[in-house]
Each structure stands twice: as structure tokens, then as C-alpha cells.
Design an enzyme around this catalytic site. Structure first.
Site, PDB file in Angstrom:
ATOM      1  N   HIS A  87       0.825  -1.216   0.000  1.00 24.28           N
ATOM      2  CA  HIS A  87       0.000   0.000   0.000  1.00 24.28           C
ATOM      3  C   HIS A  87       0.859   1.267   0.000  1.00 24.28           C
ATOM      4  O   HIS A  87       0.510   2.267   0.625  1.00 24.28           O
ATOM      5  CB  HIS A  87      -0.957   0.030   1.203  1.00 24.28           C
ATOM      6  N   ASN A 160     -10.423  -2.647   2.459  1.00 22.75           N
ATOM      7  CA  ASN A 160     -10.107  -2.698   1.032  1.00 22.75           C
ATOM      8  C   ASN A 160     -11.380  -2.484   0.226  1.00 22.75           C
ATOM      9  O   ASN A 160     -12.479  -2.503   0.778  1.00 22.75           O
ATOM     10  CB  ASN A 160      -9.529  -4.067   0.661  1.00 22.75           C
TER      11      ASN A 160
END
Ligand code: HDE
Length: 707
Positions: A87, A160
Site C-alpha cells: 500500500h 479494502n
């Protein structure tokens, strides 16, 4: 797109370049913190010359004595910190959350039960695979992490845009990440899963089948970050003031609807505007189009824990909404961009372990490992255990304890007794009992009775049924895109045995039809006796298709208005007025950045040039009529613009004489092609077409258009 165009998006009157620059200056001014301040060293010494280092003569060597030079360079040398291991590429914004009334039935969390307060939030979106400098529009799952700065402490919902994950146990996370990241010998590919190690791993680990299916679907190439859903993935617990608990899955759904890119567009954007998603979010917020999501929970009573044919603790499973609907509990809005990317977006530290009274964990083995990992990773990323003192991470409620010192300590603790119990400082700070009125955190007293064991629960063993459910629930065009994505990705895999294994042992177990289509295109012969393990289950779940989330309006959608010398200025104005009334964004694109002359010789200002602002950045296109058809017919850039818009299944309006281009370009008439002498006549139908975003029925005709 430069900031100039940004400032025109809010539906204000058209600004000329001069006004725009003035606005930009004002915009910048409120972000400055050193206005009217002297330039100094970090020790506060005023600097007389910031242009020249101290030298032994004008042509002589630089002196080591130059403390100003050394301080500046030393600080610069250390400007970068380690990027997140996953990420790394992200963008963030501030906003607020408001609870709906009535949630106290399930939770005692103050920010969820007091509907009169606005809780500040900070949201960071991210891709998983690529490094900090990678492109925004790659095929990947998007991270969607929310920090709620509540009065009872920070709550981080680190989710997510897919409701399931690739592995069931945290001990496999380093393996999964090593497999998906660029390969270690070449550091290729950047920001992509289309390579051998990823497919080697997932084809050997069937529990990944469901999440891989999401990653191969249009969910993984979102049009923008305002149009993605978020999911907490794991099952959590909510606990009310009586100590009663329910299981919950968190969902958050955008008011903007869901929208995807088409694959060719995603790839081109990655090159032409690698910042496409972060730019979109910044511009939308800067211009008052504040994105909004509704937060909801699927609630499962304690006694129903074992009711389903999947395990609530298994993070590779969803609870179909037909079984448990989503109950809305609040909404959140993003309404402020960061002032400084590094200080806020880069230094924010999320952790699923940051919870508040009224929320608790479950034994999901993926979640349990995450509880350790996030704090641990900040120690090297942010340089020590005091990262909670960095402004973006700091709780808004008071916090006191006897933790002391360590790297980057900002707080000057007073008093002598940094221990408890103590009689020197009155035993402060003291513990708070857990009763609801007092607010001390208490873990849910789950009964634990088991053997110490390294083993996966048998209730986690069905890996294919929900992958099939997902595939079966998609619209025909979405299914086709899934097939195309598997073919694209597996086609990049060099080792044929890996392709073969994914098709024969994973896809064939999910859905024979899917496996056959992929196999055919890869030249693989599907085993004659292939029969999907999950074949018997023929179910669909309506909310899995993106089609279920079409927005109500066309707010913030972008329309390119192609004009050339001789253009009909009245039509340009009509389009601009209409866009403004719909809160959409119409941008006039010209052959060069210079204004064009209308049919009466007057200037039409340019918002950008057709070569610089490609069709892939817009949701629809209008080509304006005028005394210029012959010139436009010879204009390769304009013709490519229209062809590409058509190829990417977006609505196009051909005004007046420009309708001739439809045949010239070989476009087939369909519900997204509009011809009119007057824009107003087709405005409503055009709007409807933009709202639906793509003309999926055009796909077969679009395939013959060169990319
Ligand atoms: Fe993460 N994950 N993760 N993850 N994750 C990180 O934490 C980790 C997982 C997610 O914008 C890291 O601060 C483990 C699931 C997001 O800053 C790290 C496991 C989900 C973000 C980490 C998982 C996520 C991260 C890297 C398996 C969805 C970005 C930097 C046990 C529910 C947060 C950092 C941001 C970031 C570990 C699985 C979402 C290394 C060990 C499942 C959105 O700590």
C-alpha cells in the site's frame, strides 16, 4: 490537468486565464505557513545568502565550515523514509463521520451512538502492489483506510475495496506479498500482478481463488477513488452498553455509485497520467464535489455464528446480502485536502488494533496477525514508538500514561513518578472502570477452550463456491472482462505449467464455462473430465455486480468539448450552461492551448489542448459544429479522440455538420451516439447515457477500432 481547470470545476462562471491565476494564488496563500517570515537555519539563525555556498574565493573550493550548507544538505539527504511495504502508493483526505440514530442497540461506541456529533476522519486510499511512484490506474485491489478521531480514542477501519482477502492465515502474508511484488531478480513488473511469481503462488494456494476473481474483475480498475466501495473484510464484534455482542461485517458504499475503467483506458492512463486517481480526488474536493459514503454493517446475532455454510472467521468469504442485509449506521464525507502530502498522507499510521469501547475483534486468524503487524511496521517506517505523537496520528481526546522517552519524543512529561501505583504524583493517571458511563475499554469475554494447535479449521476448506457465486453474479460484460483479465495476466506468465495449473486446478473448479473460455484463448486443452467442484451451486447475489450501483446524477462527471476555429460559440455556451446546471464539468479542448476563433471571429477560451487532455480522462465527448468540417476531417488528433472515446464505450455527441464524422470514422450507431443541430434537444438523453457511464452493448463493435 493543471490547477487552472480545477478551479473551473465548481460550476462557477467561466474564468479567464488571468482570473484563474489570481485564484490559484489565493489557494496557495492559505497553505503557506512562512509568509512574512525570515529564512533561517533550524537553529533560528537568519540566512543572508541562500544562493551561494561559502567558498575560498569566488572560484575556490567549498569550505567545510559552511554550517548553513551542511545543515541544508544533511536534512535533504534524509528526506525520504521507507515506503510502506504494501500500500505504498496512496492519496488521502480529511472529512467527517455522522452516525444515524438508533445504533445503541448494537454498540456503546460514542461516535456510533451520538448522532448529534461530527467525528473528524482521515481516509487514505492506496494500491497494494506498486511503490510510491507507481501509476494509479493499475489492476489492483484498492486499500481504503479510515481513521476516526473519536472522543474515546482513535478507531481505524483499515479496509479494502474487495470484501475478501487472498489468504486465510496471517502467517502466509509475507509469502503472498513476496509473490505479488516485483520479482526480486529484475524488480519487474511495477504495479502489476501479471507475472510468474504471483500466478505461481495463487495457483498453488486455492484459498486465494475468490479474492483473485475480484482482482480480475472491473472492481480492480476503478474509474476514480470516489466510486469504490469499502469493506472491513474480517468479521468484527459490536458490543452494547449491556455487554451484549453481535458479529458484524463493515461495508461502505459511495453515493457517487460505482464506476470502472476499461482495460485499454487503464493502461493508457498509467502512462499519460499516472496521478489520475489522486488528481481526481484532489480536484473533486477542491471544487466542492465532496464524495460521500454510507457506512453499514451486516449484523449476525451471536447464536447464528455457526448457521452458514461458510465460517464467519474466514476472510475469504462474504456474507451474501440476501442472507444478511446491510444495515446503514452512518455516513461520511471527504471535504478537505491535505496541506502537506508527507506530513499527513505519508506519515499516517493505521492499525486494525486501534479500536474503541463498543467494538471488538474476532478470532479471524488474518485479523489476529494484522493486530501485531501494523504497529510493528511503523517502528521502522516512522522511526520509533512515538509515531502516535505525529499530528496526523494524534488522538483528539486527552491521552496520558507512563510510557516515556524513546526516539522523537515530543512531549515534555512533568512529574517524578512514571510508574503505577505511585504515591508521589497522586497515583495519576488512573484506570477507568469499563461501565458504559465511565468508558474504560474492556475486551469481550469470549470463552476460549481449545488445544494449542497449528491447523486450519475444516470450516475454512471450501475455496471455490463463493468465487463461483461472484462470477455468476456479474453482468455479461463484467464476466467477459474477467475472462479477458485472466487471459491477459496468464498470457504474461512465461512458465506454461503455471498457466496450466491455474486453469485446470483453479478456474475449472470455479466455473467450467469461465475455465473453457480462458483455456481456449491460452491454447490449453481443458481436461475432458473437468467438472467444477462448485458446479452444483448456482446462486447469484445482486450486490456483487457493479451494475447495482449506478449513481442518481452526473455530478463531477467530465465532458470534453472539442472545438476548432470556426466553432459555433452558441453551442459551446449551451453545453457549458447545461453542465453547470447538472454540476458536471465541461472543458473546452482546442487544437493548441491558444483560444480558437468562433464563426464570427471571436475568441473561445481554451481549458486545455486535445493532445494534452486525452479522451481517457473524460466521461463523454461533444464535438461542436461550425465552419470547419473539412479541417476537422484532416485533423488526426480530433479523429483519434472520437475513435478512442467510442472504443472506450463512452457517450459522444456530434453537433450539426459533425454527424458526417460518424460514417467517416466507421462508427456503428448505438444508444450512446447522439446527433443534433441543437445540443439542448439531446441533453436529457446524453445525461442519462453519462449517468450509466458506458455503452456496454457497444463492446463487440468497439473491438474492431484500433487501440
Ligand atoms: Fe494490510 N498492511 N496486512 N491488509 N493494509 C499494511 O501497514 C498486513 C490486510 C491494508 O493507508 C501495512 O502501515 C498483514 C487485509 C490497508 O496506510 C502492514 C496482513 C486488509 C493498508 C500490513 C494484512 C489490509 C495496509 C503496511 C495479513 C483489508 C494501508 C504499512 C495478516 C482488510 C494503510 C502499514 C494505509 C497496510 C500488514 C492484510 C488493508 C505491513 C500482516 C486483509 C488498506 O502492516
Amino acid at each position: 490537468m493543471n490547477k487552472k481547470t480545477v478551479s473551473q470545476m465548481g460550476g462557477q462562471d467561466h474564468l479567464d486565464r488571468q482570473n484563474t491565476n489570481k485564484k490559484l494564488e489565493q489557494l496557495d496563500a492559505h497553505r503557506r505557513d512562512a509568509t512574512e517570515q525570515a529564512l533561517t537555519t533550524n537553529q533560528g539563525v537568519k540566512i543572508a545568502d541562500n544562493q551561494n555556498s561559502l567558498k575560498a574565493g569566488t572560484r575556490g573550493s567549498t569550505l567545510l565550515e559552511d554550517f548553513i550548507l551542511r545543515e541544508k544538505i544533511t536534512h535533504f539527504d534524509h528526506e525520504r523514509i521507507p515506503e510502506r511495504i504494501v500500500h505504498a502508493r496512496g492519496v488521502a483526505a480529511h472529512g467527517f463521520f455522522e452516525a444515524y440514530p438508533g445504533n445503541e442497540k448494537w454498540t456503546k461506541a460514542g461516535f456510533l451512538t451520538d448522532s448529534s456529533i461530527q467525528t473528524p476522519i482521515f481516509v487514505r486510499f492506496s494500491t497494494v502492489q506498486g511503490p510510491r511512484g507507481s501509476a494509479d490506474t493499475v489492476r489492483d485491489i484498492r486499500g481504503f483506510a479510515i481513521k476516526f478521531y473519536t472522543e474515546e480514542g482513535n478507531f481505524d477501519l483499515v479496509g479494502n475495496n474487495a470484501p475478501v482477502f487472498f489468504i486465510q492465515d496471517g502467517i502466509k502474508f509475507p509469502d503472498f506479498v513476496h509473490a505479488v511484488k516485483p520479482e526480486p531478480d529484475t524488480e519487474i513488473p511495477t504495479g502489476a500482478s501479471a507475472h510468474d511469481t504471483f500466478w505461481d503462488f495463487v495457483s498453488l494456494v486455492p484459498e486465494s481463488a475468490h479474492a483473485v476473481m475480484w482482482a480480475m474483475s472491473d472492481r480492480a480498475i476503478p474509474r476514480n477513488l470516489r466510486s469504490i466501495q469499502g469493506f472491513g473484510v474480517h468479521t468484527f464484534r459490536l458490543i452494547n452498553a449491556k455487554g451484549e455482542a453481535v458479529f458484524v461485517k463493515f461495508h461502505w458504499t459511495p453515493k457517487q455509485g460505482l464506476a470502472q475503467l476499461v482495460w485499454d483506458e487503464a493502461q493508457k492512463l498509467a502512462g499519460k497520467d499516472p496521478d489520475f486517481h489522486r488528481r481526481d480526488l484532489y480536484e473533486a474536493i477542491e471544487n466542492g464535489f465532496y464524495p460521500e459514503w454510507e457506512l453499514g454493517v451486516q449484523i449476525v446475532p451471536e447464536q447464528d455464528e455457526m448457521k452458514y455454510d461458510f465460517d464467519l472467521l474466514d476472510p475469504t468469504k462474504i456474507i451474501p446480502e440476501e442472507l444478511v442485509p446491510v444495515t446503514p449506521i452512518g455516513k461520511f464525507v471527504l471535504n478537505r485536502n491535505v496541506d502537506n502530502f508527507f506530513a499527513e498522507t505519508e506519515q499516517v499510521a493505521f492499525c486494525p488494533g486501534h479500536i474503541v469501547p463498543g467494538i471488538d475483534f474476532t478470532n479471524d486468524p488474518l485479523l489476529q496477525a494484522r493486530l501485531f503487524s501494523y504497529t510493528d511496521t511503523q517502528l521502522s517506517r516512522l522511526g520509533g514508538p512515538n509515531f502516535h505523537q505525529i499530528p496526523i496520528n494524534k488522538a483528539v481526546c486527552p491521552f496520558h500514561n507512563n510510557q516515556r522517552d524513546a526516539l522523537h519524543q515530543h512531549h515534555v512529561h512533568k512529574g517524578q513518578a512514571a510508574y503505577q501505583p505511585n504515591s508521589i504524583d497522586g497515583n495519576w493517571p488512573v484506570e477507568t472502570p469499563p461501565a458504559a458511563s465511565q468508558g474504560g475499554f474492556e475486551s469481550y469475554q469470549e470463552r476460549i477452550d481449545g488445544r494449542k494447535i497449528r491447523e486450519r479449521s475444516p470450516s475454512f476448506s471450501d475455496h471455490f463456491s463463493q468465487a463461483r457465486l461472484y462470477y455468476q453474479s456479474l453482468a455479461a460484460h463484467e464476466q467477459k472482462h474477467v475472462v479477458d483479465a485472466y487471459v491477459f495476466e496468464l498470457g504474461k506468465v512465461e512458465r506454461l505449467h503455471i498457466r496450466e495449473r491455474e486453469v485446470q486446478e483453479v478456474l475449472a473448479n470455479i466455473d467450467i464455462d469461465l475455465a473453457r473460455q480462458v483455456a481456449e484463448q491460452l491454447g490449453i486443452a481443458l481436461k475432458a473430465d473437468a467438472k467444477a467442484q462448485s458446479q452444483a451451486i448456482d446462486k447469484t447475489s445482486a450486490k456483487l455486480s457493479m451494475q447495482a450501483f449506478v449513481p442518481e446524477d452526473i455530478k463531477a462527471r467530465k465532458i470534453a468539448v472539442l472545438v476548432h476555429d470556426g466553432a459555433n460559440a452558441a453551442q459551446v455556451k449551451a453545453i457549458q450552461d447545461w453542465a453547470k446546471s447538472e454540476q458536471a464539468v465541461a472543458e473546452v479542448l482546442t487544437p493548441t492551448p491558444a483560444p480558437v476563433k468562433d464563426s464570427k471571429g471571436k475568441d473561445i477560451a481554451s481549458d486545455g489542448m486535445q493532445k494534452g487532455e486525452p479522451s481517457i480522462a473524460y466521461d463523454a465527448v461533444v464535438i461542436v459544429d461550425g465552419d470547419n468540417l473539412d479541417a476537422v476531417k484532416k485533423d488526426g488528433v480530433a479523429k483519434h479522440y472520437l475513435l478512442e472515446t467510442y472504443k472506450h464505450l463512452k457517450p459522444i455527441v456530434f453537433l450539426g455538420d459533425k454527424a458526417e464524422l460518424i460514417d467517416l470514422l466507421g462508427l456503428e450507431d448505438d444508444a450512446g451516439l447522439f446527433k443534433a443541430d441543437d445540443f439542448k434537444k439531446i441533453a436529457d438523453d446524453f445525461k442519462e447515457s453519462i449517468r450509466k457511464h458506458r455503452i456496454w452493448a457497444r463492446e463487440p463493435a468497439a473491438e474492431v477500432i484500433p487501440a
